[in-house]
Write a protein that holds these residues in place. Sequence first.
Motif, PDB file in Angstrom:
ATOM      1  N   THR A   1       1.002  -0.966  -0.047  1.00 49.19           N
ATOM      2  CA  THR A   1      -0.063  -0.070   0.121  1.00 49.19           C
ATOM      3  C   THR A   1       0.799   1.341  -0.026  1.00 49.19           C
ATOM      4  OG1 THR A   1      -0.156   0.230   2.552  1.00 49.19           O
ATOM      5  CG2 THR A   1      -1.578  -1.319   1.335  1.00 49.19           C
ATOM      6  N   GLU A   2       0.394   2.435   0.012  1.00 49.41           N
ATOM      7  CA  GLU A   2       1.164   3.662  -0.007  1.00 49.41           C
ATOM      8  C   GLU A   2       1.784   3.775   1.347  1.00 49.41           C
ATOM      9  OE1 GLU A   2       3.152   6.799  -1.305  1.00 49.41           O
ATOM     10  OE2 GLU A   2       1.686   5.593  -2.457  1.00 49.41           O
ATOM     11  N   ALA A   3       1.123   3.436   2.297  1.00 46.82           N
ATOM     12  CA  ALA A   3       1.684   3.634   3.742  1.00 46.82           C
ATOM     13  C   ALA A   3       2.871   2.337   3.903  1.00 46.82           C
ATOM     14  CB  ALA A   3       0.555   3.161   4.868  1.00 46.82           C
ATOM     15  N   GLY A   4       2.620   1.321   3.169  1.00 44.09           N
ATOM     16  CA  GLY A   4       3.688   0.186   3.220  1.00 44.09           C
ATOM     17  C   GLY A   4       4.925   0.775   2.575  1.00 44.09           C
ATOM     18  N   ARG A   5       4.724   1.459   1.336  1.00 45.01           N
ATOM     19  CA  ARG A   5       5.847   1.897   0.677  1.00 45.01           C
ATOM     20  C   ARG A   5       6.632   2.986   1.213  1.00 45.01           C
ATOM     21  NH1 ARG A   5       2.578   0.803  -3.851  1.00 45.01           N
ATOM     22  NH2 ARG A   5       1.592   2.711  -3.628  1.00 45.01           N
ATOM     23  N   GLU A   6       5.856   3.877   2.007  1.00 43.96           N
ATOM     24  CA  GLU A   6       6.557   4.896   2.835  1.00 43.96           C
ATOM     25  C   GLU A   6       7.343   4.322   3.927  1.00 43.96           C
ATOM     26  OE1 GLU A   6       4.806   8.881   5.464  1.00 43.96           O
ATOM     27  OE2 GLU A   6       3.795   8.120   3.419  1.00 43.96           O
ATOM     28  N   ALA A   7       6.738   3.234   4.568  1.00 41.15           N
ATOM     29  CA  ALA A   7       7.121   2.801   5.658  1.00 41.15           C
ATOM     30  C   ALA A   7       8.615   2.239   5.381  1.00 41.15           C
ATOM     31  CB  ALA A   7       6.306   1.976   6.465  1.00 41.15           C
ATOM     32  N   TRP A   8       8.560   1.232   4.538  1.00 40.62           N
ATOM     33  CA  TRP A   8       9.603   0.865   3.847  1.00 40.62           C
ATOM     34  C   TRP A   8      10.781   1.640   3.549  1.00 40.62           C
ATOM     35  CZ3 TRP A   8       9.842  -3.688  -0.338  1.00 40.62           C
ATOM     36  CH2 TRP A   8      10.960  -4.322   0.069  1.00 40.62           C
ATOM     37  N   ALA A   9      10.379   2.734   2.906  1.00 42.73           N
ATOM     38  CA  ALA A   9      11.418   3.762   2.521  1.00 42.73           C
ATOM     39  C   ALA A   9      12.160   4.390   3.717  1.00 42.73           C
ATOM     40  CB  ALA A   9      10.602   4.832   1.438  1.00 42.73           C
ATOM     41  N   ASN A  10      11.312   4.890   4.816  1.00 44.01           N
ATOM     42  CA  ASN A  10      11.747   5.403   5.893  1.00 44.01           C
ATOM     43  C   ASN A  10      12.625   4.452   6.876  1.00 44.01           C
ATOM     44  OD1 ASN A  10      10.782   7.664   4.914  1.00 44.01           O
ATOM     45  ND2 ASN A  10       8.717   7.377   5.844  1.00 44.01           N
ATOM     46  N   ARG A  11      12.607   3.163   6.516  1.00 48.05           N
ATOM     47  CA  ARG A  11      13.212   2.153   7.314  1.00 48.05           C
ATOM     48  C   ARG A  11      14.610   2.401   7.147  1.00 48.05           C
ATOM     49  NH1 ARG A  11      11.774  -1.455  11.076  1.00 48.05           N
ATOM     50  NH2 ARG A  11      12.697  -3.259  11.156  1.00 48.05           N
ATOM     51  N   LEU A  12      15.392   2.413   8.116  1.00 48.85           N
ATOM     52  CA  LEU A  12      16.866   2.332   8.306  1.00 48.85           C
ATOM     53  C   LEU A  12      17.392   0.807   8.426  1.00 48.85           C
ATOM     54  CD1 LEU A  12      17.798   5.495  10.212  1.00 48.85           C
ATOM     55  CD2 LEU A  12      17.836   5.337   7.919  1.00 48.85           C
ATOM     56  N   PRO A  13      18.453   0.663   7.822  1.00 48.62           N
ATOM     57  CA  PRO A  13      18.992  -0.945   8.014  1.00 48.62           C
ATOM     58  C   PRO A  13      19.250  -1.022   9.577  1.00 48.62           C
ATOM     59  CG  PRO A  13      20.187  -0.038   6.291  1.00 48.62           C
ATOM     60  CD  PRO A  13      19.258   1.133   6.713  1.00 48.62           C
ATOM     61  N   THR A  14      19.609  -0.139  10.496  1.00 50.14           N
ATOM     62  CA  THR A  14      20.025  -0.096  11.685  1.00 50.14           C
ATOM     63  C   THR A  14      18.800  -0.421  12.730  1.00 50.14           C
ATOM     64  OG1 THR A  14      19.897   2.397  12.003  1.00 50.14           O
ATOM     65  CG2 THR A  14      22.057   0.920  11.437  1.00 50.14           C
ATOM     66  N   ASP A  15      17.548  -0.213  11.955  1.00 42.95           N
ATOM     67  CA  ASP A  15      16.309  -0.420  12.669  1.00 42.95           C
ATOM     68  C   ASP A  15      15.965  -1.782  12.821  1.00 42.95           C
ATOM     69  OD1 ASP A  15      15.765   2.243  12.763  1.00 42.95           O
ATOM     70  OD2 ASP A  15      14.438   2.267  10.886  1.00 42.95           O
ATOM     71  N   ASP A  16      16.493  -2.800  12.231  1.00 39.27           N
ATOM     72  CA  ASP A  16      16.495  -3.928  12.403  1.00 39.27           C
ATOM     73  C   ASP A  16      16.825  -4.760  13.889  1.00 39.27           C
ATOM     74  OD1 ASP A  16      16.444  -7.028  12.685  1.00 39.27           O
ATOM     75  OD2 ASP A  16      18.168  -7.222  10.933  1.00 39.27           O
ATOM     76  N   PRO A  17      15.630  -5.010  14.617  1.00 40.15           N
ATOM     77  CA  PRO A  17      15.814  -5.469  15.859  1.00 40.15           C
ATOM     78  C   PRO A  17      16.883  -6.721  16.283  1.00 40.15           C
ATOM     79  CG  PRO A  17      13.638  -6.350  15.199  1.00 40.15           C
ATOM     80  CD  PRO A  17      14.270  -5.334  14.191  1.00 40.15           C
ATOM     81  N   GLY A  18      17.283  -7.536  15.181  1.00 33.63           N
ATOM     82  CA  GLY A  18      18.106  -8.504  15.311  1.00 33.63           C
ATOM     83  C   GLY A  18      19.423  -8.149  15.719  1.00 33.63           C
ATOM     84  N   LEU A  19      19.876  -6.887  15.294  1.00 29.42           N
ATOM     85  CA  LEU A  19      21.174  -6.332  15.493  1.00 29.42           C
ATOM     86  C   LEU A  19      21.386  -6.119  16.998  1.00 29.42           C
ATOM     87  CD1 LEU A  19      21.409  -3.693  12.724  1.00 29.42           C
ATOM     88  CD2 LEU A  19      22.415  -5.967  12.723  1.00 29.42           C
ATOM     89  N   ARG A  20      20.317  -5.823  17.651  1.00 29.72           N
ATOM     90  CA  ARG A  20      20.356  -5.549  19.082  1.00 29.72           C
ATOM     91  C   ARG A  20      19.892  -6.896  19.966  1.00 29.72           C
ATOM     92  NH1 ARG A  20      17.750  -1.567  16.644  1.00 29.72           N
ATOM     93  NH2 ARG A  20      15.338  -2.558  17.321  1.00 29.72           N
ATOM     94  N   CYS A  21      19.903  -7.878  19.165  1.00 26.59           N
ATOM     95  CA  CYS A  21      19.366  -9.191  19.973  1.00 26.59           C
ATOM     96  C   CYS A  21      18.111  -9.333  20.347  1.00 26.59           C
ATOM     97  CB  CYS A  21      20.274  -9.845  20.845  1.00 26.59           C
ATOM     98  SG  CYS A  21      21.874 -10.221  20.203  1.00 26.59           S
ATOM     99  N   GLU A  22      17.228  -8.591  19.767  1.00 23.60           N
ATOM    100  CA  GLU A  22      15.593  -8.578  20.019  1.00 23.60           C
ATOM    101  C   GLU A  22      14.862  -9.410  19.149  1.00 23.60           C
ATOM    102  OE1 GLU A  22      14.032  -4.566  19.853  1.00 23.60           O
ATOM    103  OE2 GLU A  22      15.763  -3.702  21.022  1.00 23.60           O
ATOM    104  N   LYS A  23      14.081 -10.402  19.686  1.00 24.17           N
ATOM    105  CA  LYS A  23      13.425 -11.414  18.909  1.00 24.17           C
ATOM    106  C   LYS A  23      12.458 -10.626  17.759  1.00 24.17           C
ATOM    107  CE  LYS A  23      13.161 -14.764  22.326  1.00 24.17           C
ATOM    108  NZ  LYS A  23      12.396 -15.687  22.971  1.00 24.17           N
ATOM    109  N   PRO A  24      12.433 -11.279  16.751  1.00 22.86           N
ATOM    110  CA  PRO A  24      11.886 -10.481  15.533  1.00 22.86           C
ATOM    111  C   PRO A  24      10.428 -11.365  15.554  1.00 22.86           C
ATOM    112  CG  PRO A  24      13.038 -12.263  14.808  1.00 22.86           C
ATOM    113  CD  PRO A  24      13.505 -12.282  16.067  1.00 22.86           C
ATOM    114  N   THR A  25       9.334 -10.771  14.339  1.00 20.26           N
ATOM    115  CA  THR A  25       8.132 -11.382  14.306  1.00 20.26           C
ATOM    116  C   THR A  25       8.439 -12.841  14.008  1.00 20.26           C
ATOM    117  OG1 THR A  25       7.425  -9.405  13.182  1.00 20.26           O
ATOM    118  CG2 THR A  25       6.365 -11.211  12.812  1.00 20.26           C
ATOM    119  N   LEU A  26       7.492 -13.646  14.426  1.00 21.27           N
ATOM    120  CA  LEU A  26       7.162 -15.073  14.130  1.00 21.27           C
ATOM    121  C   LEU A  26       7.596 -15.747  12.668  1.00 21.27           C
ATOM    122  CD1 LEU A  26       4.515 -16.543  13.070  1.00 21.27           C
ATOM    123  CD2 LEU A  26       3.499 -15.263  15.038  1.00 21.27           C
TER     124      LEU A  26
END
Length: 194
Positions: free
Chosen positions: A27-52
């Motif tokens: 969706t438009e909201a999905g494209r915008e959220a993906w475009a604004n996401r930084l690689p460092t936003d990945d919770p796995g980099l901080r050892c936080e569990k990801p979505t199932l």
Amino acid sequence: WQPNSGSSRNVLDIPAPRMNFRDAPLTEAGREAWANRLPTDDPGLRCEKPTLTVSMNSPTPIQITKDGDHLRVLTEHWDAVRTIYMDGRTPPSETPHTINGFSTGRYVGGELLIQTSHITAGYTLRVGGPPHSDALLVTERYRVLEEGPLLEAIFTVEDPVTFSEPISWERFFRPAELQQIQTYDCQPSPGPQN
């Protein structure tokens, strides 16, 4: 069960497809959220569990066991432990959103059907994919095929905030009687270098 890798000479070693969201119906909201996401936003980099969906689609083994009236799903990836309520209940109105969500299951013929809602927003369905909303619904269908035998798993995700239509993918697992679920020892990624 051990996920198929596609690397053996066994004709039943069907490789797991990659979940490619580059052509996903966003969706438009999905494209915008993906475009604004930084690689460092990945919770796995901080050892936080990801979505199932990340732990269920990893190259590590899973175990499905009966726990009283319910099922328990363990994945080696991220030490995820999920309870699948098999008694027909629905999520109570005050159910909080969590990383594993609230899972209910039932048998339909020879197939195990699991539906999970109440999943914490902002994570991704796979590393590098678009972040999902808290409206995410994950449906898993499992059935044992006689060939092999193999466990066929079909995943379908619905998120009307992020995707304009449902997305599905399939993967196969083979028995891993000699394999034990190991502890997932995550080491946080070091921060940016100066």
